[in-house]
Design a protein around this motif. Sequence first.
Motif, PDB file in Angstrom:
ATOM      1  N   VAL A  99      22.127  -3.945  41.733  1.00  0.00           N
ATOM      2  CA  VAL A  99      22.145  -4.174  40.275  1.00  0.00           C
ATOM      3  C   VAL A  99      20.750  -3.904  39.711  1.00  0.00           C
ATOM      4  CG1 VAL A  99      22.400  -5.892  38.442  1.00  0.00           C
ATOM      5  CG2 VAL A  99      24.044  -5.839  40.309  1.00  0.00           C
ATOM      6  N   VAL A 100      19.735  -4.479  40.351  1.00  0.00           N
ATOM      7  CA  VAL A 100      18.361  -4.313  39.871  1.00  0.00           C
ATOM      8  C   VAL A 100      17.941  -2.844  39.888  1.00  0.00           C
ATOM      9  CG1 VAL A 100      15.962  -4.793  40.468  1.00  0.00           C
ATOM     10  CG2 VAL A 100      17.631  -6.643  40.479  1.00  0.00           C
ATOM     11  N   ILE A 101      18.280  -2.152  40.976  1.00  0.00           N
ATOM     12  CA  ILE A 101      17.905  -0.739  41.091  1.00  0.00           C
ATOM     13  C   ILE A 101      18.644   0.099  40.049  1.00  0.00           C
ATOM     14  CG2 ILE A 101      18.027   1.275  42.613  1.00  0.00           C
ATOM     15  CD1 ILE A 101      17.613  -0.731  44.951  1.00  0.00           C
ATOM     16  N   TYR A 102      19.932  -0.188  39.841  1.00  0.00           N
ATOM     17  CA  TYR A 102      20.710   0.582  38.865  1.00  0.00           C
ATOM     18  C   TYR A 102      20.222   0.343  37.441  1.00  0.00           C
ATOM     19  CZ  TYR A 102      24.023   1.806  42.549  1.00  0.00           C
ATOM     20  OH  TYR A 102      24.590   2.299  43.696  1.00  0.00           O
ATOM     21  N   ILE A 103      19.858  -0.894  37.127  1.00  0.00           N
ATOM     22  CA  ILE A 103      19.357  -1.145  35.770  1.00  0.00           C
ATOM     23  C   ILE A 103      18.096  -0.316  35.534  1.00  0.00           C
ATOM     24  CG2 ILE A 103      18.328  -2.856  34.221  1.00  0.00           C
ATOM     25  CD1 ILE A 103      20.212  -4.910  35.394  1.00  0.00           C
ATOM     26  N   ALA A 104      17.202  -0.314  36.538  1.00  0.00           N
ATOM     27  CA  ALA A 104      15.981   0.491  36.402  1.00  0.00           C
ATOM     28  C   ALA A 104      16.333   1.967  36.230  1.00  0.00           C
ATOM     29  CB  ALA A 104      15.091   0.294  37.628  1.00  0.00           C
ATOM     30  N   GLY A 105      17.360   2.433  36.956  1.00  0.00           N
ATOM     31  CA  GLY A 105      17.799   3.817  36.837  1.00  0.00           C
ATOM     32  C   GLY A 105      18.375   4.110  35.457  1.00  0.00           C
ATOM     33  N   LEU A 106      19.185   3.194  34.966  1.00  0.00           N
ATOM     34  CA  LEU A 106      19.820   3.385  33.651  1.00  0.00           C
ATOM     35  C   LEU A 106      18.771   3.442  32.544  1.00  0.00           C
ATOM     36  CD1 LEU A 106      22.848   0.944  34.008  1.00  0.00           C
ATOM     37  CD2 LEU A 106      22.974   3.422  33.785  1.00  0.00           C
ATOM     38  N   GLU A 107      17.727   2.624  32.710  1.00  0.00           N
ATOM     39  CA  GLU A 107      16.691   2.615  31.683  1.00  0.00           C
ATOM     40  C   GLU A 107      15.942   3.948  31.634  1.00  0.00           C
ATOM     41  OE1 GLU A 107      14.665  -0.947  32.773  1.00  0.00           O
ATOM     42  OE2 GLU A 107      15.908  -2.191  31.452  1.00  0.00           O
ATOM     43  N   GLY A 108      16.049   4.725  32.707  1.00  0.00           N
ATOM     44  CA  GLY A 108      15.378   6.018  32.748  1.00  0.00           C
ATOM     45  C   GLY A 108      16.165   7.135  32.077  1.00  0.00           C
ATOM     46  N   ILE A 109      17.423   6.872  31.703  1.00  0.00           N
ATOM     47  CA  ILE A 109      18.225   7.920  31.043  1.00  0.00           C
ATOM     48  C   ILE A 109      17.838   7.965  29.563  1.00  0.00           C
ATOM     49  CG2 ILE A 109      20.541   8.745  30.479  1.00  0.00           C
ATOM     50  CD1 ILE A 109      21.583   7.180  32.867  1.00  0.00           C
ATOM     51  N   PRO A 110      17.418   9.146  29.065  1.00  0.00           N
ATOM     52  CA  PRO A 110      16.990   9.227  27.668  1.00  0.00           C
ATOM     53  C   PRO A 110      18.114   8.832  26.710  1.00  0.00           C
ATOM     54  CG  PRO A 110      16.423  11.226  28.858  1.00  0.00           C
ATOM     55  CD  PRO A 110      17.279  10.415  29.770  1.00  0.00           C
ATOM     56  N   GLY A 111      17.795   7.987  25.733  1.00  0.00           N
ATOM     57  CA  GLY A 111      18.791   7.495  24.798  1.00  0.00           C
ATOM     58  C   GLY A 111      19.434   8.597  23.962  1.00  0.00           C
ATOM     59  N   VAL A 112      18.715   9.707  23.775  1.00  0.00           N
ATOM     60  CA  VAL A 112      19.253  10.782  22.914  1.00  0.00           C
ATOM     61  C   VAL A 112      20.559  11.330  23.462  1.00  0.00           C
ATOM     62  CG1 VAL A 112      17.157  11.560  21.791  1.00  0.00           C
ATOM     63  CG2 VAL A 112      17.702  12.405  24.068  1.00  0.00           C
ATOM     64  N   TYR A 113      20.735  11.312  24.804  1.00  0.00           N
ATOM     65  CA  TYR A 113      21.981  11.817  25.379  1.00  0.00           C
ATOM     66  C   TYR A 113      23.167  11.025  24.838  1.00  0.00           C
ATOM     67  CZ  TYR A 113      19.203  14.348  28.870  1.00  0.00           C
ATOM     68  OH  TYR A 113      18.330  15.183  29.504  1.00  0.00           O
ATOM     69  N   TYR A 114      22.998   9.699  24.828  1.00  0.00           N
ATOM     70  CA  TYR A 114      24.090   8.852  24.352  1.00  0.00           C
ATOM     71  C   TYR A 114      24.294   9.033  22.854  1.00  0.00           C
ATOM     72  CZ  TYR A 114      24.011   6.577  28.870  1.00  0.00           C
ATOM     73  OH  TYR A 114      24.077   6.321  30.217  1.00  0.00           O
ATOM     74  N   GLU A 115      23.179   9.155  22.119  1.00  0.00           N
ATOM     75  CA  GLU A 115      23.290   9.334  20.673  1.00  0.00           C
ATOM     76  C   GLU A 115      24.062  10.608  20.360  1.00  0.00           C
ATOM     77  OE1 GLU A 115      19.198   9.081  19.390  1.00  0.00           O
ATOM     78  OE2 GLU A 115      19.116   7.081  20.289  1.00  0.00           O
ATOM     79  N   ALA A 116      23.705  11.693  21.059  1.00  0.00           N
ATOM     80  CA  ALA A 116      24.392  12.965  20.832  1.00  0.00           C
ATOM     81  C   ALA A 116      25.879  12.841  21.144  1.00  0.00           C
ATOM     82  CB  ALA A 116      23.766  14.058  21.697  1.00  0.00           C
ATOM     83  N   ALA A 117      26.187  12.162  22.274  1.00  0.00           N
ATOM     84  CA  ALA A 117      27.589  12.012  22.667  1.00  0.00           C
ATOM     85  C   ALA A 117      28.351  11.190  21.636  1.00  0.00           C
ATOM     86  CB  ALA A 117      27.671  11.359  24.036  1.00  0.00           C
ATOM     87  N   MET A 118      27.687  10.176  21.073  1.00  0.00           N
ATOM     88  CA  MET A 118      28.343   9.321  20.097  1.00  0.00           C
ATOM     89  C   MET A 118      28.651  10.098  18.821  1.00  0.00           C
ATOM     90  SD  MET A 118      27.134   5.630  21.184  1.00  0.00           S
ATOM     91  CE  MET A 118      26.369   4.760  19.982  1.00  0.00           C
ATOM     92  N   ILE A 119      27.719  10.971  18.437  1.00  0.00           N
ATOM     93  CA  ILE A 119      27.950  11.793  17.253  1.00  0.00           C
ATOM     94  C   ILE A 119      29.164  12.696  17.480  1.00  0.00           C
ATOM     95  CG2 ILE A 119      26.992  13.690  15.870  1.00  0.00           C
ATOM     96  CD1 ILE A 119      24.214  12.304  16.397  1.00  0.00           C
ATOM     97  N   ASP A 120      29.287  13.184  18.748  1.00  0.00           N
ATOM     98  CA  ASP A 120      30.445  14.026  19.068  1.00  0.00           C
ATOM     99  C   ASP A 120      31.716  13.214  19.256  1.00  0.00           C
ATOM    100  OD1 ASP A 120      28.828  16.149  18.933  1.00  0.00           O
ATOM    101  OD2 ASP A 120      28.576  16.427  21.095  1.00  0.00           O
ATOM    102  N   GLY A 121      31.607  11.905  19.122  1.00  0.00           N
ATOM    103  CA  GLY A 121      32.798  11.057  19.184  1.00  0.00           C
ATOM    104  C   GLY A 121      33.255  10.715  20.592  1.00  0.00           C
TER     105      GLY A 121
END
Lengths: 291, 277
Positions: A170-192
């Motif tokens: 869990v600890v390692i994955y959270i650190a990994g997730l925090e490394g994913i740039p937020g813009v990827y999710y923002e772009a995906a959200m705009i695309d619905g």
Amino acid sequence: MKGNKTESLYGYLFITPQIVGLTIFSIIPIISVFYLSFCQWDAVSDPIFVGVQNYIEEIKDPNFSKAALNTLLYSLIYIPGNIIIALLLAVAIKNIKGKTAYRLCYFLPAVTGSVAMSMIWLWILEPNAGIMNYFLSIFGIEKLNLLGNMATVIPTIGCIAVWYNVGYNVVIYIAGLEGIPGVYYEAAMIDGANPVTRFFKITLPMMSPTIFFTTIMTTIASFKVFDQVFVMTNGGPSKASYMYVLHIYDYGFKQFKMGQSSTAAVIFFVLLLILTIIQNIMSKRWVNYET
Amino acid sequence: MKHKSNILVSVIKHFVLICIAAIMVFPFVWMVSTSLKDTYAVYSYPPKFFSWPLEFANYQSVWTSLPFGAAFLNSLTITVLIVFFQLFTASMAAFSFAKLKFKGRETLFILILATMMIPEQVTMIPLFKMFTAANLIDTHWALILPGAFCYPFGVFMLRQFIKGLPDALMEAARIDGCSYPKIYYKIILPLSKSSIMALLIFSFLQNWNSFLYPLLFLNTQEKFTLPLMLNIFKGLYFTNWPVLMAAAGVVVIPVIIVYLIAQKYIIEGIAITGMKG
């Protein structure tokens, strides 16, 4: 020229303690275990060379296949259970209020030590007065002896191991997730894209190197399971939880068949090596290393 | 409408997460609760969380029946010595592998990587043989020496980190006439503090809770480490659950307190050691 000489002198000097230690405590023993695996040895007299006899005996030995199968069964529960639950928990608490508190709780068992936690679970699962049976009785389930039943002992130990170790991942994955740039999710959200699509199309591919690394570590740790079974069941009932390292220990330090124990250890080592190599090859197909 | 369903989702999410957190924490609460009951109260049905008066005598029997204090000191001495020497020698080797040029450096580093693949379960019999020959069985040296001087994982981790430090720092120091040992402890060590702290935590936990090697290499009770003492205790007080849980508490509660105080560093340390794959 003189500078280079001092540099390499210090270069060797600085690595000496570790190289000497590594040689004495790791390299000589691994060579020695290969040699001992071809010997008969009772830990007292000198080892006698017997060729491949130990290997033939070991393959025929029902304890060997029992231990190997049990360890495999345990791993089939422990590895996916640990990785999947850790990933889901990490994704769930990544951006949530109270993240620190959740993470604190999920990692807690991992710091406590295998002997102590095994004793606590022995008491919780105690067939007569254990509190687990009280909880089960609320749902109308009759008294169970989860650790004393041949069919349930390995799944139970597997679940306890997930409970004990899931916090690391869990600890390692959270650190990994925090490394994913937020813009990827923002772009995906705009695309619905919905949360499920975002998980499979962004989170999983971006996390694949971390997932790969933790899978290897978790697999190796899984095959090495010893402490919990030693304390909780000692391999029982009737060898239903007899694991591979317990087998090595049993032959070496209980029955003093050190030669055959070494044979079991060598087979274990070779299997782990092959497994790591296979995982490495497979990883090329699904791990997405950032370019 | 959308807003309302979002709140509902969030409530359900927290509910599930809290349930899981409860599963993680409950066994320890139950351990403390049981350790404060007398032998009859633990069998009461339905189970009660606390039965008055609280029975602190269980902790007293733990303390008087086996030398837990000595075991605590043994564990502490062994763990501190291992962690200190292993970080000292591993960081030195890591500095050398990362920044110094010498013949055979790459080959020797591959050797380090290869030994990382050797599990302690495979080498336990030859080590036992070696320690028997050297008369080190039933001494703490059998645990300290391999721990302190055989730490390929630490060398690898620190080398990855130190490699990332700019060369210019070292070159400047060399021009100023700084010797290599001085560069190591004046420049490299302070700069790699975060990685060393992470390894320190990781390694401390591992060695403090280590069970297999102490089980193999120690025989007399006075030399036992905490996990080993706890295991013996389990055999002595079998089915006396309040006393057993008090013993587990004696071992676990200090660790949990340290964890709660230093949780930020511990969790960060684990994340750093895990991330560098």
